[in-house]
Design a protein around this motif. Sequence first.
Motif, PDB file in Angstrom:
ATOM      1  N   GLU A 204      36.322  33.703  15.368  1.00  0.00           N
ATOM      2  CA  GLU A 204      36.587  32.445  14.772  1.00  0.00           C
ATOM      3  C   GLU A 204      35.431  32.176  13.897  1.00  0.00           C
ATOM      4  N   GLU A 205      34.410  31.838  14.248  1.00  0.00           N
ATOM      5  CA  GLU A 205      33.219  31.066  13.844  1.00  0.00           C
ATOM      6  C   GLU A 205      32.842  31.831  12.524  1.00  0.00           C
ATOM      7  N   GLU A 206      32.589  33.239  13.209  1.00  0.00           N
ATOM      8  CA  GLU A 206      32.125  34.064  11.649  1.00  0.00           C
ATOM      9  C   GLU A 206      32.692  34.098  10.157  1.00  0.00           C
ATOM     10  N   ARG A 207      34.500  34.205  10.584  1.00  0.00           N
ATOM     11  CA  ARG A 207      35.049  34.504   9.477  1.00  0.00           C
ATOM     12  C   ARG A 207      35.485  33.192   9.114  1.00  0.00           C
ATOM     13  N   ARG A 208      35.017  31.666   9.825  1.00  0.00           N
ATOM     14  CA  ARG A 208      34.911  30.349   9.283  1.00  0.00           C
ATOM     15  C   ARG A 208      33.953  30.311   8.178  1.00  0.00           C
ATOM     16  N   SER A 209      32.454  31.145   8.428  1.00  0.00           N
ATOM     17  CA  SER A 209      32.190  31.332   8.345  1.00  0.00           C
ATOM     18  C   SER A 209      31.523  31.327   6.540  1.00  0.00           C
ATOM     19  N   THR A 211      33.909  32.205   4.474  1.00  0.00           N
ATOM     20  CA  THR A 211      34.873  31.702   4.380  1.00  0.00           C
ATOM     21  C   THR A 211      34.221  30.905   3.003  1.00  0.00           C
ATOM     22  N   GLN A 212      33.869  30.136   4.228  1.00  0.00           N
ATOM     23  CA  GLN A 212      32.897  28.540   3.809  1.00  0.00           C
ATOM     24  C   GLN A 212      31.765  29.341   2.529  1.00  0.00           C
ATOM     25  N   ALA A 213      31.385  30.435   3.243  1.00  0.00           N
ATOM     26  CA  ALA A 213      29.910  30.999   1.763  1.00  0.00           C
ATOM     27  C   ALA A 213      30.847  31.499   1.023  1.00  0.00           C
ATOM     28  N   LEU A 214      31.945  31.931   0.719  1.00  0.00           N
ATOM     29  CA  LEU A 214      32.537  32.399  -0.605  1.00  0.00           C
ATOM     30  C   LEU A 214      32.581  31.214  -1.258  1.00  0.00           C
ATOM     31  N   LEU A 215      33.420  30.834  -1.009  1.00  0.00           N
ATOM     32  CA  LEU A 215      34.052  29.534  -1.099  1.00  0.00           C
ATOM     33  C   LEU A 215      32.639  28.583  -2.200  1.00  0.00           C
ATOM     34  N   MET A 217      30.079  29.330  -3.038  1.00  0.00           N
ATOM     35  CA  MET A 217      29.207  29.984  -4.410  1.00  0.00           C
ATOM     36  C   MET A 217      30.360  29.642  -5.927  1.00  0.00           C
ATOM     37  N   SER A 218      29.098  30.172  -6.611  1.00  0.00           N
ATOM     38  CA  SER A 218      29.229  30.178  -8.415  1.00  0.00           C
ATOM     39  C   SER A 218      30.341  30.992  -8.411  1.00  0.00           C
ATOM     40  N   GLU A 219      31.547  31.134  -9.190  1.00  0.00           N
ATOM     41  CA  GLU A 219      32.522  32.581  -9.746  1.00  0.00           C
ATOM     42  C   GLU A 219      31.497  33.314 -10.261  1.00  0.00           C
ATOM     43  N   LYS A 220      30.205  33.126 -10.741  1.00  0.00           N
ATOM     44  CA  LYS A 220      29.837  34.229 -11.396  1.00  0.00           C
ATOM     45  C   LYS A 220      28.989  35.524  -9.477  1.00  0.00           C
ATOM     46  N   GLU A 221      28.471  34.180  -8.870  1.00  0.00           N
ATOM     47  CA  GLU A 221      27.995  35.020  -7.777  1.00  0.00           C
ATOM     48  C   GLU A 221      29.519  35.428  -6.711  1.00  0.00           C
ATOM     49  N   ARG A 222      30.396  34.914  -7.303  1.00  0.00           N
ATOM     50  CA  ARG A 222      31.846  35.056  -6.165  1.00  0.00           C
ATOM     51  C   ARG A 222      31.960  36.576  -7.062  1.00  0.00           C
ATOM     52  N   LYS A 223      31.710  36.948  -7.243  1.00  0.00           N
ATOM     53  CA  LYS A 223      32.678  38.262  -8.552  1.00  0.00           C
ATOM     54  C   LYS A 223      32.010  39.353  -7.939  1.00  0.00           C
ATOM     55  N   LYS A 224      30.155  39.328  -7.634  1.00  0.00           N
ATOM     56  CA  LYS A 224      29.683  39.866  -6.677  1.00  0.00           C
ATOM     57  C   LYS A 224      30.205  40.462  -5.199  1.00  0.00           C
ATOM     58  N   TYR A 225      31.305  39.744  -4.225  1.00  0.00           N
ATOM     59  CA  TYR A 225      32.040  39.633  -3.188  1.00  0.00           C
ATOM     60  C   TYR A 225      33.691  39.572  -3.538  1.00  0.00           C
ATOM     61  N   THR A 226      33.915  40.888  -4.042  1.00  0.00           N
ATOM     62  CA  THR A 226      35.272  41.571  -3.825  1.00  0.00           C
ATOM     63  C   THR A 226      35.527  41.707  -2.358  1.00  0.00           C
ATOM     64  N   TYR A 227      36.875  41.889  -2.222  1.00  0.00           N
ATOM     65  CA  TYR A 227      37.368  42.170  -1.317  1.00  0.00           C
ATOM     66  C   TYR A 227      37.630  43.060  -0.744  1.00  0.00           C
ATOM     67  N   ASP A 228      37.264  44.585  -1.108  1.00  0.00           N
ATOM     68  CA  ASP A 228      36.527  45.413  -0.478  1.00  0.00           C
ATOM     69  C   ASP A 228      35.687  45.463   0.245  1.00  0.00           C
ATOM     70  N   ASN A 229      34.245  45.066  -0.950  1.00  0.00           N
ATOM     71  CA  ASN A 229      33.145  45.145  -0.006  1.00  0.00           C
ATOM     72  C   ASN A 229      32.668  43.777   0.773  1.00  0.00           C
ATOM     73  N   TYR A 230      33.364  43.091   0.760  1.00  0.00           N
ATOM     74  CA  TYR A 230      32.921  42.027   2.427  1.00  0.00           C
ATOM     75  C   TYR A 230      33.967  41.862   2.624  1.00  0.00           C
ATOM     76  N   PHE A 231      35.184  41.102   2.675  1.00  0.00           N
ATOM     77  CA  PHE A 231      35.808  41.259   3.176  1.00  0.00           C
ATOM     78  C   PHE A 231      36.868  41.612   4.088  1.00  0.00           C
ATOM     79  N   LYS A 232      37.577  43.180   3.929  1.00  0.00           N
ATOM     80  CA  LYS A 232      37.930  43.749   4.198  1.00  0.00           C
ATOM     81  C   LYS A 232      36.805  44.430   5.255  1.00  0.00           C
ATOM     82  N   ILE A 233      35.180  44.479   4.854  1.00  0.00           N
ATOM     83  CA  ILE A 233      34.661  45.552   6.096  1.00  0.00           C
ATOM     84  C   ILE A 233      34.623  44.545   7.093  1.00  0.00           C
ATOM     85  N   ALA A 234      34.563  43.278   7.265  1.00  0.00           N
ATOM     86  CA  ALA A 234      34.025  42.309   7.994  1.00  0.00           C
ATOM     87  C   ALA A 234      35.232  42.207   8.739  1.00  0.00           C
ATOM     88  N   GLU A 235      37.048  42.921   8.252  1.00  0.00           N
ATOM     89  CA  GLU A 235      37.471  42.015   9.187  1.00  0.00           C
ATOM     90  C   GLU A 235      37.744  43.228  10.031  1.00  0.00           C
TER      91      GLU A 235
END
Length: 279
Positions: A204-209, A211-215, A217-235
Amino acid sequence: MKKALCITCCLLTAACTASVQQQKQISIAERTNELINKMEQTNDPLLVIDAYKNVYETKSPDFDILKLTEPNSKPECFENAYKSVYHSARAYKNNTDECILYRRNTKESQVGFFDYQRFLGTNSIIKDDDSFLKLVQIYDRIKECDFLEEKTTIEKEQCKQDLRQNIKLRTEKTVTCMDAEQQEYTSLLKDVGYDYTSTIKQLEEERRSRTQALLSMSEKERKKYTYDNYFKIAEIHEKEMREQAHDKLLEKIQKFGKENLCTTTKWKQEIKSLGYPVK
């Protein structure tokens, strides 16, 4: 005259020796029958285990061991010819065709074909070698009561009595581990509950980290971390880790139940009552 007297003495000696041997055989038969009758009449598991350990397993010469063996079994067919680290394959003493065929069609008994089911009675829930040997292991704990630290003589004797009663209870019905092994079982639940919740907290701590890291980021950086290639794998990874933690916890609990001849069916309620919210 002396020769005749000598012959007479020899005959008398031989007769006496034969009489002693015959009397010894009668005594062995009597002792064996007495033991069998007592076990069959009482179905006392303590008596049965004692007979297995101190008569059957040790092959006591004071009893007819074959009478304690399962009917029609051939334990002699499984006797080792030798035990050596230099031989990987097992060698048997008896290699007659009869024994070869018997070994081919019969699973070797863990207790040397000791007929514990007959002596424990039809109402006993002990139906296989593994369960009987677990009962023997619990029986062996009785002597450990004498070495308990800071315990009075009365407390040590109570420890023995509790174990004896525990053994009898385990042969009559299925008991819960919380009733049969409360102290050890509670300790186990606390250990596995702590390990499980620690793993979940870390995930749970890793999940919060993440989410916090994604938030942050700048909008440009965030676009690199789509749901499919970041959060989905992590989940997916988190789900696998949760399942592994749960399986590990359950495996240890079930193993405890098997080793102690008790049931753990209520483990979830029991572990939650100790403050561990396992799902």
